[in-house]
Design an enzyme around this catalytic site. Structure first.
Site, PDB file in Angstrom:
ATOM      1  N   CYS A  28       3.004  -9.216  -1.837  1.00 37.02           N
ATOM      2  CA  CYS A  28       3.730  -7.934  -1.786  1.00 37.02           C
ATOM      3  C   CYS A  28       2.864  -6.830  -1.173  1.00 37.02           C
ATOM      4  O   CYS A  28       1.887  -6.398  -1.782  1.00 37.02           O
ATOM      5  CB  CYS A  28       4.161  -7.575  -3.205  1.00 37.02           C
ATOM      6  SG  CYS A  28       4.766  -5.891  -3.413  1.00 37.02           S
ATOM      7  N   CYS A  31       2.658  -3.570  -3.175  1.00 35.66           N
ATOM      8  CA  CYS A  31       1.839  -3.796  -4.369  1.00 35.66           C
ATOM      9  C   CYS A  31       0.355  -3.576  -4.045  1.00 35.66           C
ATOM     10  O   CYS A  31      -0.396  -3.043  -4.861  1.00 35.66           O
ATOM     11  CB  CYS A  31       2.023  -5.209  -4.916  1.00 35.66           C
ATOM     12  SG  CYS A  31       3.704  -5.581  -5.444  1.00 35.66           S
TER      13      CYS A  31
END
Length: 103
Positions: A28, A31
């Site tokens: 991600c 993230c």
């Protein structure tokens, strides 16, 4: 310091006080942007416990809280979820949210 938690110890580790859980995954991109912000907050605040959970390795907890997108930050107070924020947030934005529960 941000502690890694698992499906097995999540409830115990977030049962008291104000906690922020960073739900993330290795693949991600957002993230990877959020993680250093959470790390900086953890270094700056001693009134909140910061933990992170890899959703791929620990699918049960994110599912139980309806985590559908990451990064998602879950704030709990005394073991009860009080706020969930989805997507990237700045340090100032997160401090403002956390201040509601630590004041």
């Amino acid at each position: 310091m941000v502690q890694a938690v698992t499906d097995q110890n999540f409830e115990t580790e977030t049962a008291t006080g104000v906690t922020l859980t960073d739900f993330w995954a290795t693949w991600c991109g957002p993230c990877k942007m959020q993680s250093p912000v959470v790390d900086a907050l953890a270094d700056a605040r001693d009134d909140v416990k910061f933990v992170k959970m890899d959703i791929d390795a620990n699918p049960n907890t994110p599912q139980s809280f309806g985590i559908m997108a990451i990064p998602t930050l879950l704030i709990k107070k005394d073991g009860k979820p009080v706020e969930k924020v989805v997507g990237y947030h700045t340090k100032d934005q997160l401090n403002e949210i956390l201040d509601k529960y630590t004041a």
